[in-house]
Design a protein around this motif. Sequence first.
Motif, PDB file in Angstrom:
ATOM      1  N   MET A  84       2.672  12.725  -0.353  1.00 62.05           N
ATOM      2  CA  MET A  84       3.393  11.793   0.496  1.00 62.05           C
ATOM      3  C   MET A  84       4.859  12.170   0.583  1.00 62.05           C
ATOM      4  SD  MET A  84       1.408   9.700   1.802  1.00 62.05           S
ATOM      5  CE  MET A  84      -0.164  10.520   1.685  1.00 62.05           C
ATOM      6  N   THR A  85       5.369  12.148   1.741  1.00 63.90           N
ATOM      7  CA  THR A  85       6.747  12.570   1.903  1.00 63.90           C
ATOM      8  C   THR A  85       7.710  11.587   1.269  1.00 63.90           C
ATOM      9  OG1 THR A  85       6.599  11.481   3.996  1.00 63.90           O
ATOM     10  CG2 THR A  85       6.466  13.865   4.017  1.00 63.90           C
ATOM     11  N   THR A  86       7.296  10.335   1.197  1.00 59.23           N
ATOM     12  CA  THR A  86       8.253   9.319   0.803  1.00 59.23           C
ATOM     13  C   THR A  86       8.418   9.205  -0.702  1.00 59.23           C
ATOM     14  OG1 THR A  86       6.416   7.818   0.989  1.00 59.23           O
ATOM     15  CG2 THR A  86       7.999   7.866   2.801  1.00 59.23           C
ATOM     16  N   THR A  87       7.505   9.814  -1.478  1.00 64.29           N
ATOM     17  CA  THR A  87       7.564   9.554  -2.905  1.00 64.29           C
ATOM     18  C   THR A  87       8.602  10.388  -3.615  1.00 64.29           C
ATOM     19  OG1 THR A  87       5.771  11.097  -3.134  1.00 64.29           O
ATOM     20  CG2 THR A  87       5.212   8.755  -3.171  1.00 64.29           C
ATOM     21  N   ALA A  88       8.992  11.501  -3.060  1.00 64.69           N
ATOM     22  CA  ALA A  88       9.940  12.350  -3.763  1.00 64.69           C
ATOM     23  C   ALA A  88      11.307  12.242  -3.121  1.00 64.69           C
ATOM     24  CB  ALA A  88       9.468  13.793  -3.742  1.00 64.69           C
ATOM     25  N   PRO A  89      12.243  11.562  -3.783  1.00 61.75           N
ATOM     26  CA  PRO A  89      13.572  11.444  -3.194  1.00 61.75           C
ATOM     27  C   PRO A  89      14.280  12.790  -3.203  1.00 61.75           C
ATOM     28  CG  PRO A  89      13.525  10.498  -5.384  1.00 61.75           C
ATOM     29  CD  PRO A  89      12.136  10.915  -5.076  1.00 61.75           C
ATOM     30  N   ALA A 103       2.759  -5.181   3.164  1.00 63.36           N
ATOM     31  CA  ALA A 103       2.571  -4.125   2.174  1.00 63.36           C
ATOM     32  C   ALA A 103       3.813  -3.242   2.038  1.00 63.36           C
ATOM     33  CB  ALA A 103       1.356  -3.270   2.535  1.00 63.36           C
ATOM     34  N   VAL A 104       4.566  -3.085   3.129  1.00 60.07           N
ATOM     35  CA  VAL A 104       5.814  -2.319   3.037  1.00 60.07           C
ATOM     36  C   VAL A 104       6.746  -2.989   2.023  1.00 60.07           C
ATOM     37  CG1 VAL A 104       7.874  -1.590   4.286  1.00 60.07           C
ATOM     38  CG2 VAL A 104       5.647  -1.410   5.375  1.00 60.07           C
ATOM     39  N   GLY A 105       6.845  -4.313   2.122  1.00 54.92           N
ATOM     40  CA  GLY A 105       7.675  -5.049   1.176  1.00 54.92           C
ATOM     41  C   GLY A 105       7.124  -4.978  -0.237  1.00 54.92           C
ATOM     42  N   VAL A 106       5.786  -5.084  -0.364  1.00 57.71           N
ATOM     43  CA  VAL A 106       5.167  -5.009  -1.693  1.00 57.71           C
ATOM     44  C   VAL A 106       5.445  -3.654  -2.315  1.00 57.71           C
ATOM     45  CG1 VAL A 106       2.969  -4.982  -2.917  1.00 57.71           C
ATOM     46  CG2 VAL A 106       3.385  -6.704  -1.171  1.00 57.71           C
ATOM     47  N   SER A 107       5.376  -2.622  -1.484  1.00 53.57           N
ATOM     48  CA  SER A 107       5.630  -1.275  -1.979  1.00 53.57           C
ATOM     49  C   SER A 107       7.056  -1.156  -2.506  1.00 53.57           C
ATOM     50  CB  SER A 107       5.390  -0.273  -0.850  1.00 53.57           C
ATOM     51  OG  SER A 107       5.698   1.011  -1.275  1.00 53.57           O
ATOM     52  N   LEU A 108       7.988  -1.805  -1.828  1.00 56.30           N
ATOM     53  CA  LEU A 108       9.379  -1.774  -2.280  1.00 56.30           C
ATOM     54  C   LEU A 108       9.538  -2.542  -3.593  1.00 56.30           C
ATOM     55  CD1 LEU A 108      12.450  -1.201  -1.551  1.00 56.30           C
ATOM     56  CD2 LEU A 108      12.452  -3.513  -0.636  1.00 56.30           C
ATOM     57  N   GLY A 159      -4.036   1.775  -1.802  1.00 56.28           N
ATOM     58  CA  GLY A 159      -3.468   2.914  -1.098  1.00 56.28           C
ATOM     59  C   GLY A 159      -2.486   3.692  -1.953  1.00 56.28           C
ATOM     60  N   GLY A 160      -1.729   2.987  -2.758  1.00 52.89           N
ATOM     61  CA  GLY A 160      -0.706   3.651  -3.573  1.00 52.89           C
ATOM     62  C   GLY A 160       0.558   2.842  -3.524  1.00 52.89           C
ATOM     63  N   ARG A 161       0.831   2.115  -4.602  1.00 54.76           N
ATOM     64  CA  ARG A 161       1.904   1.132  -4.558  1.00 54.76           C
ATOM     65  C   ARG A 161       3.272   1.763  -4.329  1.00 54.76           C
ATOM     66  NH1 ARG A 161       1.302  -0.279 -10.929  1.00 54.76           N
ATOM     67  NH2 ARG A 161      -0.877  -0.283 -10.356  1.00 54.76           N
ATOM     68  N   ALA A 162       3.510   2.926  -4.907  1.00 61.78           N
ATOM     69  CA  ALA A 162       4.847   3.499  -4.825  1.00 61.78           C
ATOM     70  C   ALA A 162       5.019   4.368  -3.588  1.00 61.78           C
ATOM     71  CB  ALA A 162       5.154   4.303  -6.077  1.00 61.78           C
ATOM     72  N   SER A 163       3.927   4.582  -2.857  1.00 59.53           N
ATOM     73  CA  SER A 163       3.997   5.417  -1.673  1.00 59.53           C
ATOM     74  C   SER A 163       3.938   4.539  -0.437  1.00 59.53           C
ATOM     75  CB  SER A 163       2.828   6.401  -1.676  1.00 59.53           C
ATOM     76  OG  SER A 163       2.452   6.694  -0.360  1.00 59.53           O
ATOM     77  N   LEU A 164       4.947   4.648   0.395  1.00 56.20           N
ATOM     78  CA  LEU A 164       5.042   3.776   1.564  1.00 56.20           C
ATOM     79  C   LEU A 164       3.826   3.925   2.475  1.00 56.20           C
ATOM     80  CD1 LEU A 164       7.017   1.801   2.666  1.00 56.20           C
ATOM     81  CD2 LEU A 164       8.193   3.640   3.824  1.00 56.20           C
ATOM     82  N   VAL A 177      -9.472   1.235  -9.191  1.00 56.02           N
ATOM     83  CA  VAL A 177      -8.218   1.819  -8.699  1.00 56.02           C
ATOM     84  C   VAL A 177      -7.049   1.445  -9.605  1.00 56.02           C
ATOM     85  CG1 VAL A 177      -6.549   1.814  -6.839  1.00 56.02           C
ATOM     86  CG2 VAL A 177      -8.955   1.990  -6.318  1.00 56.02           C
ATOM     87  N   VAL A 178      -6.882   0.136  -9.861  1.00 56.88           N
ATOM     88  CA  VAL A 178      -5.726  -0.276 -10.656  1.00 56.88           C
ATOM     89  C   VAL A 178      -5.879   0.191 -12.106  1.00 56.88           C
ATOM     90  CG1 VAL A 178      -4.362  -2.213 -11.443  1.00 56.88           C
ATOM     91  CG2 VAL A 178      -5.326  -2.237  -9.171  1.00 56.88           C
ATOM     92  N   GLY A 179      -7.110   0.127 -12.601  1.00 59.43           N
ATOM     93  CA  GLY A 179      -7.316   0.470 -13.997  1.00 59.43           C
ATOM     94  C   GLY A 179      -7.208   1.958 -14.265  1.00 59.43           C
ATOM     95  N   PHE A 180      -7.771   2.761 -13.377  1.00 62.84           N
ATOM     96  CA  PHE A 180      -7.893   4.175 -13.717  1.00 62.84           C
ATOM     97  C   PHE A 180      -7.153   5.100 -12.761  1.00 62.84           C
ATOM     98  CE2 PHE A 180     -11.508   1.868 -15.403  1.00 62.84           C
ATOM     99  CZ  PHE A 180     -11.339   2.153 -16.748  1.00 62.84           C
ATOM    100  N   LEU A 181      -6.620   4.548 -11.658  1.00 61.03           N
ATOM    101  CA  LEU A 181      -5.844   5.378 -10.743  1.00 61.03           C
ATOM    102  C   LEU A 181      -4.631   4.569 -10.294  1.00 61.03           C
ATOM    103  CD1 LEU A 181      -6.043   8.175  -9.332  1.00 61.03           C
ATOM    104  CD2 LEU A 181      -7.023   6.977  -7.383  1.00 61.03           C
ATOM    105  N   PRO A 182      -3.706   4.304 -11.231  1.00 66.08           N
ATOM    106  CA  PRO A 182      -2.647   3.340 -10.922  1.00 66.08           C
ATOM    107  C   PRO A 182      -1.753   3.754  -9.763  1.00 66.08           C
ATOM    108  CG  PRO A 182      -2.270   4.387 -13.051  1.00 66.08           C
ATOM    109  CD  PRO A 182      -3.631   4.794 -12.603  1.00 66.08           C
ATOM    110  N   GLY A 183      -1.712   5.037  -9.443  1.00 68.08           N
ATOM    111  CA  GLY A 183      -0.911   5.459  -8.293  1.00 68.08           C
ATOM    112  C   GLY A 183      -1.620   5.240  -6.975  1.00 68.08           C
TER     113      GLY A 183
END
Lengths: 388, 294
Positions: A1-6, A63-68, A303-308, A344-350
């Motif tokens: 994901m492009t957004t995850t790496a600042p 979800a955009v807000g949740v991700s933030l 989908g991935g909490r830290a990825s927009l 997903v949450v338990g074993f693939l937290p990203g």
Amino acid sequence: MTTTAPPGPASATTRPRASTPRRLRAPAAFLLGAVLLLGAAPLALPDSRLNLLAKYLCYAIVAVGVSLAWGRGGLLVLGQGVFFGLGGYAMAMHLKLADAATAGERLPDFMLLYGSSDTLPWWWQPFADPAFALAMTVLLPMTVAGLLGFLVFRRRVKGAYFAILSQALAAALSIWLVGQQATTGGTNGLTGIQGFFGYDLADPVNQRMVYFVIAVALLLLMAAARQLFVSRYGELLVAVRDSEERVRFLGYDPANVKLVAYVVAAGMAGLAGALFVPAVGIISPALIGIVPSIGFVIGAAVGGRASLVGAVLGAVAVAWAQSTLSDAFPAAWTYLQGLLFVLVVGFLPGGLASLGALRRTRRRAPASVRAAAPTTSAVATASTKETA
Amino acid sequence: MTVVLNQSFTGVGIGAVLLLVALGLTLTFGQMGVINMAHGEFIMAGAYTAYVLQRSVDGTGLSLLLALPPAFLVAGTIGALLEWLLVRRLYARPLDTLLVTWGVSLMLQQLARDVFGAPNVQTRAPDLLTGNVSVAGVTLAANRLAILGLALLSVLALTLVLRLTPLGRRIRAVVQNRDLAEVSGIATERVDRTTFFIGSGLAGVAGVALTLVGPIGPTMGTNYIVDAFLVVVVGGIGQLKGSVITAFALGVLQSVLEYSTTVSVAKVAVLVAIVAFLQWRPQGLYTLRTRSLA
């Protein structure tokens, strides 16, 4: 994901991609998203499907807000339904008043049905003004979030405590709305909305227009959120999530950092609620209580909490699966939903977005870094610096 | 005067229910930092145990008393199983535990729906507990009194276990300093599982008690779970007395507010009161004093 790496110093360790230059990847992805949402989807989908997609995109805005707040700030926001609801009710109140005015009535239809008085409650009156109502769809959620966040973060109430308080807020608001049947429509909520600022919502052309408004709002908010992610504030937010005390010792106030994320996320949820009303034509306590509030988090988690992009796609996919599968196989869907969440949450937290990043990290990082949850490349680089 | 007394007894009744539900949470959330959203479904499991037992044994209502031990065992076993399968893998991530156990609670609710059907069912209370008791002009509902008794009994039993038994000593040691307990030779993982078993079992007991005041349904647990969590948050981590005081205080506050306003306004007001209280004591009524920053 492009957004995850600042970009900046932190990205020095991330792998440069040979094919497209890094700084062009985000605009390219944005352009692709715009073409898909504004060009391909309206051409390919029939009206009813497009209307459903509009509804899912509203969840995606939340979800955009949740991700933030959650993905980047570590604030488990279990009460986004409150802000979604405040925005939705603010919009619906205005539209109901406008409908009543068109029909020549003094009061919205449900108030005539079971209202005891024949005057409009004082707190309904300003919502007749469209500008006020539109401002309130965002300002009201942000004010509530600002108050709660200020009080809670200032006293360093955090983690699970914050999650439970925000969840209790969702429960309280939906119970309160149910109790005030004469002025809020009670369990039924505000239904049967016909017009949207002079446009007839029964007309498919206007439904398409609503879809475009929602899609453009989503794209703009995603772009804004991405700028926030890669800004210095975004890095500070991740730092607060991963090591709040360390940030405090560096001279920042984590309470303010968290407050901004919470308030912005609330504003986004409010806007989503406001756009949800013309797209679906209803807002009710059942759409904003505890269960839908957790639902907002599920999509982002899958989908991935830290990825927009991951959070947005996850929200759309879960909402789609919900409405498609829950009609056909209600029991099986509930099991599947629970299982999906556990796995997903338990074993693939990203989330699913981390599958690619996970593979890259495995090749590069030592085992101790891999163990760090949630697995995104941004976190991985942050913890690499920490252990160094 | 009688109004005040009646209202405060109603409040104590609500508080007793809250306390019974929150007692198990105090153990699992308070003492282990694990947020178990499936706690409400353990309550449901206890209630359905009572229902099944009553249908197969007798109709007099005495079976409710007999149902207490099996309900404890059934809910406790499910809890221990959950701990073994999932929770112990997530100890470092309490927020994720919350979401994972919520997924589990969805599945357990659906399971109950498939086994017992979606409509609510009911148990028959013993004749002794259906009427009212009048004391000095105050009417006391017998079933509320019974729940109050059961709640106090559970608190007493739990206190004795924690204070006097070797198991209780080990649990307290793990709560106070997990690392030190571990190097002192305590099998912390086994203690965790036992704690989870007891905490979940108490939810089962609460479930039997709740059959006295309401119907049994697949979603009965969700009605109580948020309030119960609030009790633990306000009471403070790992402290039984905090939960006891908080449960009754919230119960009385709720019933007084309900009397002077409406049920829905009371809910909101209680939440506002809790946020205000946390301004004064952010860690809850009683806290475990540590030197850590968190």
